[in-house]
Motif scaffolding. Structure first.
Motif, PDB file in Angstrom:
ATOM      1  N   THR A 117       0.826  -1.201   0.000  1.00  0.00           N
ATOM      2  CA  THR A 117       0.000   0.000   0.000  1.00  0.00           C
ATOM      3  C   THR A 117       0.862   1.254   0.000  1.00  0.00           C
ATOM      4  N   VAL A 118       1.904   1.253   0.832  1.00  0.00           N
ATOM      5  CA  VAL A 118       2.786   2.417   0.917  1.00  0.00           C
ATOM      6  C   VAL A 118       3.538   2.635  -0.382  1.00  0.00           C
ATOM      7  N   LEU A 119       4.090   1.562  -0.940  1.00  0.00           N
ATOM      8  CA  LEU A 119       4.932   1.696  -2.125  1.00  0.00           C
ATOM      9  C   LEU A 119       4.128   2.005  -3.378  1.00  0.00           C
ATOM     10  N   ARG A 120       3.046   1.249  -3.591  1.00  0.00           N
ATOM     11  CA  ARG A 120       2.318   1.375  -4.856  1.00  0.00           C
ATOM     12  C   ARG A 120       1.441   2.620  -4.908  1.00  0.00           C
ATOM     13  N   LEU A 121       0.992   3.092  -3.751  1.00  0.00           N
ATOM     14  CA  LEU A 121       0.203   4.317  -3.737  1.00  0.00           C
ATOM     15  C   LEU A 121       1.044   5.526  -3.347  1.00  0.00           C
ATOM     16  N   GLN A 122       2.343   5.271  -3.101  1.00  0.00           N
ATOM     17  CA  GLN A 122       3.293   6.342  -2.760  1.00  0.00           C
ATOM     18  C   GLN A 122       2.781   7.171  -1.583  1.00  0.00           C
ATOM     19  N   LEU A 123       2.365   6.470  -0.530  1.00  0.00           N
ATOM     20  CA  LEU A 123       1.865   7.153   0.664  1.00  0.00           C
ATOM     21  C   LEU A 123       3.032   7.691   1.484  1.00  0.00           C
ATOM     22  N   ALA A 124       2.800   8.790   2.153  1.00  0.00           N
ATOM     23  CA  ALA A 124       3.824   9.387   2.995  1.00  0.00           C
ATOM     24  C   ALA A 124       3.157   9.984   4.231  1.00  0.00           C
ATOM     25  N   GLY A 125       3.993  10.328   5.217  1.00  0.00           N
ATOM     26  CA  GLY A 125       3.480  10.983   6.413  1.00  0.00           C
ATOM     27  C   GLY A 125       2.463  10.133   7.159  1.00  0.00           C
ATOM     28  N   GLN A 126       1.360  10.764   7.557  1.00  0.00           N
ATOM     29  CA  GLN A 126       0.363  10.059   8.362  1.00  0.00           C
ATOM     30  C   GLN A 126      -0.423   9.031   7.553  1.00  0.00           C
ATOM     31  N   ARG A 127      -0.504   9.190   6.227  1.00  0.00           N
ATOM     32  CA  ARG A 127      -1.134   8.147   5.413  1.00  0.00           C
ATOM     33  C   ARG A 127      -0.299   6.863   5.462  1.00  0.00           C
ATOM     34  N   ARG A 128       1.012   7.016   5.374  1.00  0.00           N
ATOM     35  CA  ARG A 128       1.884   5.851   5.507  1.00  0.00           C
ATOM     36  C   ARG A 128       1.736   5.234   6.896  1.00  0.00           C
ATOM     37  N   GLU A 129       1.634   6.074   7.900  1.00  0.00           N
ATOM     38  CA  GLU A 129       1.488   5.617   9.276  1.00  0.00           C
ATOM     39  C   GLU A 129       0.242   4.747   9.444  1.00  0.00           C
ATOM     40  N   VAL A 130      -0.875   5.162   8.839  1.00  0.00           N
ATOM     41  CA  VAL A 130      -2.114   4.393   8.931  1.00  0.00           C
ATOM     42  C   VAL A 130      -1.945   3.032   8.251  1.00  0.00           C
ATOM     43  N   ALA A 131      -1.338   3.021   7.057  1.00  0.00           N
ATOM     44  CA  ALA A 131      -1.156   1.762   6.335  1.00  0.00           C
ATOM     45  C   ALA A 131      -0.297   0.787   7.129  1.00  0.00           C
ATOM     46  N   GLU A 132       0.778   1.285   7.741  1.00  0.00           N
ATOM     47  CA  GLU A 132       1.667   0.407   8.491  1.00  0.00           C
ATOM     48  C   GLU A 132       1.061  -0.037   9.818  1.00  0.00           C
ATOM     49  N   ALA A 133       0.148   0.757  10.356  1.00  0.00           N
ATOM     50  CA  ALA A 133      -0.498   0.395  11.623  1.00  0.00           C
ATOM     51  C   ALA A 133      -1.379  -0.841  11.477  1.00  0.00           C
ATOM     52  N   VAL A 134      -1.832  -1.131  10.263  1.00  0.00           N
ATOM     53  CA  VAL A 134      -2.700  -2.292  10.033  1.00  0.00           C
ATOM     54  C   VAL A 134      -2.018  -3.581  10.479  1.00  0.00           C
ATOM     55  N   ARG A 135      -0.676  -3.628  10.386  1.00  0.00           N
ATOM     56  CA  ARG A 135       0.060  -4.827  10.788  1.00  0.00           C
ATOM     57  C   ARG A 135      -0.199  -5.214  12.248  1.00  0.00           C
ATOM     58  N   TRP A 136      -0.521  -4.212  13.071  1.00  0.00           N
ATOM     59  CA  TRP A 136      -0.655  -4.452  14.510  1.00  0.00           C
ATOM     60  C   TRP A 136      -2.056  -4.901  14.907  1.00  0.00           C
ATOM     61  N   LEU A 137      -2.987  -4.983  13.985  1.00  0.00           N
ATOM     62  CA  LEU A 137      -4.346  -5.388  14.313  1.00  0.00           C
ATOM     63  C   LEU A 137      -4.486  -6.904  14.251  1.00  0.00           C
ATOM     64  N   ASP A 138      -5.403  -7.440  15.053  1.00  0.00           N
ATOM     65  CA  ASP A 138      -5.712  -8.866  15.000  1.00  0.00           C
ATOM     66  C   ASP A 138      -6.442  -9.181  13.701  1.00  0.00           C
ATOM     67  N   GLU A 139      -6.467 -10.464  13.337  1.00  0.00           N
ATOM     68  CA  GLU A 139      -7.030 -10.853  12.046  1.00  0.00           C
ATOM     69  C   GLU A 139      -8.491 -10.438  11.911  1.00  0.00           C
ATOM     70  N   GLU A 140      -9.281 -10.613  12.963  1.00  0.00           N
ATOM     71  CA  GLU A 140     -10.694 -10.243  12.885  1.00  0.00           C
ATOM     72  C   GLU A 140     -10.864  -8.746  12.666  1.00  0.00           C
ATOM     73  N   ASP A 141     -10.040  -7.952  13.342  1.00  0.00           N
ATOM     74  CA  ASP A 141     -10.102  -6.498  13.140  1.00  0.00           C
ATOM     75  C   ASP A 141      -9.681  -6.116  11.728  1.00  0.00           C
ATOM     76  N   ARG A 142      -8.656  -6.804  11.184  1.00  0.00           N
ATOM     77  CA  ARG A 142      -8.222  -6.497   9.822  1.00  0.00           C
ATOM     78  C   ARG A 142      -9.312  -6.815   8.800  1.00  0.00           C
TER      79      ARG A 142
END
Length: 559
Positions: A117-142
């Motif tokens: 998501t970060v690379l292909r949509l070229q996200l930066a700043g807080q948009r990148r932060e949101v995309a990377e935060a998804v890793r920390w969610l449990d499977e049901e939340d994702r």
């Protein structure tokens, strides 16, 4: 030519295509599948965060949708109906008790969807932060987040979200709010890990770098009680505002699923779908197909495999496939004899690559401009450590996958603990790895003065020196590499304190670093090591195997 994916306010434009596909129009069916594949790919990819099962779940979703297309009564409900099928496949996978953690071989094949998501949509700043935060969610939340993300982006309505999740709109509102709260906690963790809190470094000393619920709770507890980590230096924008209108992550090159049923109608295809799907899925599970990025499927179980140009050729690939997948820029250039033309034999290529490793060299004149930097093919690098991985402890590692350039930045701290430096190692190499350039304006043997404690060199008489192993290639502040495949970089720090920052990058950044001239406080231009061919040097400490202790990798490896 098929039309591009249409957003929800244009769903009516698909009515005729859906009706034609139900009536047995092969071209309409093909267009329908190709047009809606990006939506399914994003739902599944984000829900599973790029797990190796994403391809299988996407394929099964599309197969079931095609097989049951005749049962769809209202074309206007096609989107919610399709997403509901995808969510059922995701839940079915969870009920089958899929292992929560991949084995090593599968982990190399998986692609972190947050990083995509970060690379292909070229996200930066807080948009990148949101995309990377998804890793920390449990499977049901994702799973629910994958739907809410698309709702905020304008791809789904709340009614469609609730229908896909199999809950009421009121219940959906409650669950979405809870997921948003957990996402904000995860954003705080991402933000803190990007900082320099000394207390957080102690907390994460034994962390393996993989997000999970246990470490999420530990880190969140630290952040709540830490004035440094909790001090946000910029206004935190709500996630829904950051995601509004964001595009879908593009489907990988070659990941095109095309279904055709000869002259059958959709009703007939539905009747035959069980047997047909079994044949197709049996074909998809064959090793020769499983390593590819896409397949065109035809009724009766026949299939045509399409190898993505971005993927490294599999080891068992036929010679013709391997030769077409190899980029021309990486073809070795043996010396030409006047008496005969050299033969481009595969044996010669295999012998050449990996026989040239870095050797100890003399420091070039600081004012000598570097040679021209060859440009190698790029399709992007994904990193298990994100866009900026920081590794400070023995055993820290990051796996890089794709085709492109990578920066490894050294941070030497002899003022804290001078001594012998144990070199990092590149292990589990699949494909090829080149050491293309050195930059940053300073070699590590450009000593700082006794009064300068900035730790930008290898040390001083006041603080002590960091000592490289005998025969080790001298390092620069910035070391640039080119990856074509996948490889893992591991820190083996034992003596002198040092850290490595790893950034997926591009050719332009390499060129800028080595040619802009000595910056303030630095001393020299960069150095180009790349020849543009297979005779370019590879790192000294590299192996295709994965030893139990990465520090045991031979210094002059042959890959």
């Amino acid at each position: 030519m098929s039309r591009p994916y249409q957003k929800r306010n244009a769903i009516s434009e698909w009515r005729s295509t859906i009706a034609a596909a139900q009536a047995g129009d092969r071209r309409a069916l093909d267009e329908l599948v190709e047009g809606w594949l990006p939506l399914v790919y994003n739902v599944v990819g984000r829900a599973l965060n790029g797990h190796a099962d994403v391809d299988d779940v996407v394929q099964e979703t599309m197969l079931r949708a095609v097989g049951n297309l005749g049962s769809l009564r209202d074309p206007d409900s096609f989107r919610s109906w399709l997403v509901a099928i995808a969510m059922r496949q995701i839940r079915d996978r969870a009920r089958r008790g899929q292992p929560a953690q991949l084995d090593e071989s599968a982990a190399h094949e998986a692609t972190d969807f947050a990083e995509l998501t970060v690379l292909r949509l070229q996200l930066a700043g807080q948009r990148r932060e949101v995309a990377e935060a998804v890793r920390w969610l449990d499977e049901e939340d994702r799973q629910l987040l994958s739907l809410w993300w698309l709702e905020v982006a304008g791809e789904l309505t709340r009614r469609e979200l609730a229908a896909a999740a199999g809950i009421s709109r009121q219940h959906a509102a409650v669950r979405v709010q809870r997921v948003k709260e957990r996402l904000e906690t995860a954003r705080g963790i991402v933000r803190a890990l990007d900082g320099a809190c000394p207390g957080l470094r102690e907390v994460t000393a034994r962390w393996n770098g993989r997000p999970d619920s246990v470490w999420r709770k530990r880190l969140a507890r630290h952040i709540r009680g830490c004035g440094y980590c909790g001090d946000t230096r910029e206004a935190v924008v709500p996630a829904e505002r950051l995601l509004a209108g964001i595009a879908l992550v593009p489907v990988p090159v070659g990941f095109t699923l095309s279904l055709a049923f000869g002259g059958k109608t959709a009703a007939a295809a539905t009747a035959a779908s069980v047997g047909w799907s079994a044949k197709v899925m049996a074909a998809l599970t064959q090793p020769a197909v499983a390593v590819t990025a896409g397949a065109t499927l035809v009724a009766g179980g026949a299939y045509v495999v399409t190898q993505t140009p971005d993927a490294p050729p599999p080891r068992a690939a036929a010679p013709t496939a391997a030769s077409t997948a190899r980029p021309p820029a990486l073809t070795p250039k043996p010396p030409v004899s006047p008496s005969r033309t050299p033969s481009p034999s595969p044996t010669r290529k295999a012998e050449l690559y990996g026989t040239v490793v870095d050797a100890v060299d003399r420091a070039p004149d600081p004012d000598t401009e570097p040679a021209a930097l060859p440009r190698r093919p790029e399709s992007g690098i994904t990193s298990t450590g994100g866009a900026h991985a920081v590794m400070n402890h023995r055993g820290d590692s990051v796996t890089l996958t794709g085709r492109g350039y990578v920066l490894v930045r050294w941070q030497i701290s002899p003022q804290y603990r001078a001594g012998s430096l144990v070199m990092p190692a590149w292990t589990g190499l699949k494909g090829r790895l080149f050491h293309v350039a050195s930059g940053g304006g300073r070699r590590m043997d450009d000593r700082v003065s006794d009064t300068d404690d900035s730790a930008t060199g290898m040390g001083s008489t006041a603080t002590g020196y960091t000592v490289l192993p005998p025969g080790t290639q001298q390092m620069w502040q910035n070391e640039w590499f080119y990856v074509d495949g996948s490889v893992t970089l591991t820190v083996n720090e034992r003596g002198a304190d040092y850290g490595l920052s790893v950034f997926p990058s591009d050719w332009d950044a390499v060129h800028e670093d080595i040619t802009h001239g000595p910056p303030e406080g630095a001393t020299r231009y960069g150095l180009v090591r790349d020849t543009g061919g297979d005779d370019a040097p590879v790192p000294q400490y590299v192996t295709r195997s994965t030893p139990e202790d990465a520090a045991t990798v031979p210094q002059k490896s042959r890959v």
